[in-house]
Design an enzyme around this catalytic site. Structure first.
Site, PDB file in Angstrom:
ATOM      1  N   HIS A 131      26.033  17.381   8.105  1.00 50.97           N
ATOM      2  CA  HIS A 131      25.492  16.963   6.739  1.00 50.97           C
ATOM      3  C   HIS A 131      25.105  17.717   6.148  1.00 50.97           C
ATOM      4  CE1 HIS A 131      25.995  12.099   8.241  1.00 50.97           C
ATOM      5  NE2 HIS A 131      26.225  12.251   7.088  1.00 50.97           N
ATOM      6  N   LYS A 135      19.298  17.204   4.621  1.00 51.43           N
ATOM      7  CA  LYS A 135      19.442  15.683   4.622  1.00 51.43           C
ATOM      8  C   LYS A 135      18.141  16.059   6.049  1.00 51.43           C
ATOM      9  CE  LYS A 135      21.967  12.085   7.264  1.00 51.43           C
ATOM     10  NZ  LYS A 135      21.389  11.159   6.967  1.00 51.43           N
TER      11      LYS A 135
END
Ligand SMILES: NC(=O)C1=CN([C@@H]2O[C@H](COP(=O)(O)OP(=O)(O)OC[C@H]3O[C@@H](n4cnc5c(N)ncnc54)[C@H](OP(=O)(O)O)[C@@H]3O)[C@@H](O)[C@H]2O)C=CC1
Ligand SMILES: O=C(O)C1=N[C@H](C(=O)O)C[C@H](O)C1
Length: 245
Positions: A131, A135
């Site tokens: 990711h 995040k």
């Protein structure tokens, strides 16, 4: 017309959700609320979409349910305890329903489904999620849910424990243990959201990979949830229940 509110409306996903709701002929965006805005602004909504933060989502949900609003939740951070709490709020407010999905991408839901189907045919399974570095949570909600689905499929098939002779390791080198499945989290500039489920057996490896290329990919699933949540009794966890898989 369904009256829709969005929580986290100025966030990376919230912006896309607002745009999609405004573009839909059968939906009306009646409130766009973000950090610092009064939650009471959502009072006119029938359905509220939440893409905020794991630390605040429970308070948002409690407010929506107690005000008779059906929540559609993309925010992550739900474990069995949190889901039980939400069920309790829904039981106390009959007629209010909620949909919570760790991933609203149709291809992501299929990736999880295929991993669940494949799990019983392999000795080993591990998950690598990748990711963007902003995040908040690790591992991702999608990876946690995939690990649970893989673990459940292996249990049902009576699978033996996965082979792993590691006896010396640096902390974290083998990832997090989610229901007996190892999950590894990469945070890297340039990424959006990606996941590989690697399944291994005798002389064969199957890799199931999903890539999110933009955040508008989540909106068809979110709008499906918005259109259907009023008729789904109680708590529904996962978009797969709306896809006839
Ligand atoms: N289920 C799915 O398909 C997907 C789920 N997600 C999940 O959604 C969540 C949000 O992701 P993302 O959009 O990238 O995050 P962002 O940080 O970009 O957006 C979250 C937004 O919510 C705001 N916010 C924080 N607290 C509140 C509050 N109490 N009330 C209203 N707004 C608030 C934030 O404001 P501020 O920045 O000022 O704090 C921010 O604008 C994460 O949990 C992520 O994992 C993400 C993508 C897809
Ligand atoms: O934070 C994100 O970006 C994402 N969060 C969700 C998750 O934690 O699984 C869904 C997707 O991976 C994007």
């Amino acid at each position: 017309m369904i009256r829709v509110g969005v929580l986290g409306a100025r966030g990376r996903v919230g912006v896309e959700v607002c745009r999609a709701v405004e573009a839909a002929d059968d939906l009306e965006l009646v409130a766009a609320v973000d950090q610092g805005d009064p939650i009471e602004g959502l009072a006119g909504a029938e359905v509220v979409v939440d893409f905020t933060h794991p630390d605040v989502v429970m308070g948002n949900l409690e407010w929506c349910v107690s005000h008779g609003i059906h929540p559609v939740v993309g925010t992550t951070g739900f474990d069995a305890g949190r889901l039980a709490t939400v069920r309790g709020w829904l039981d106390a407010n009959p007629g209010v329903n909620a949909l919570i999905a760790p991933n609203f991408g149709i291809a992501a839901v299929l990736m999880m489904h295929f991993a669940q189907q494949a799990a019983r045919y392999f000795e080993s399974a591990e998950i690598v999620e990748l990711h963007h570095p902003n995040k908040a949570d690790a591992p991702s909600g999608t990876a946690r849910r995939t690990a649970e689905l893989v673990a459940e499929a292996r249990r049902k098939a009576g699978a033996a424990p996965m082979p792993d002779a590691t006896s010396t390791e640096l902390d974290g080198a083998r990832g997090a243990d989610v229901d007996g499945v190892r999950v590894h989290a990469v945070r890297l500039a340039g990424l959006i959201a990606h996941q590989e489920v690697i399944l291994g057996g005798d002389g064969e490896i199957l890799t199931i990979r999903h890539d999110t290329m933009n955040r508008s990919s989540f909106t068809p699933g979110v709008l499906l949830g918005v259109r259907r949540v009023r008729e789904l009794p109680g708590l529904t966890v996962g978009l797969e229940h709306l896809l006839d898989l």
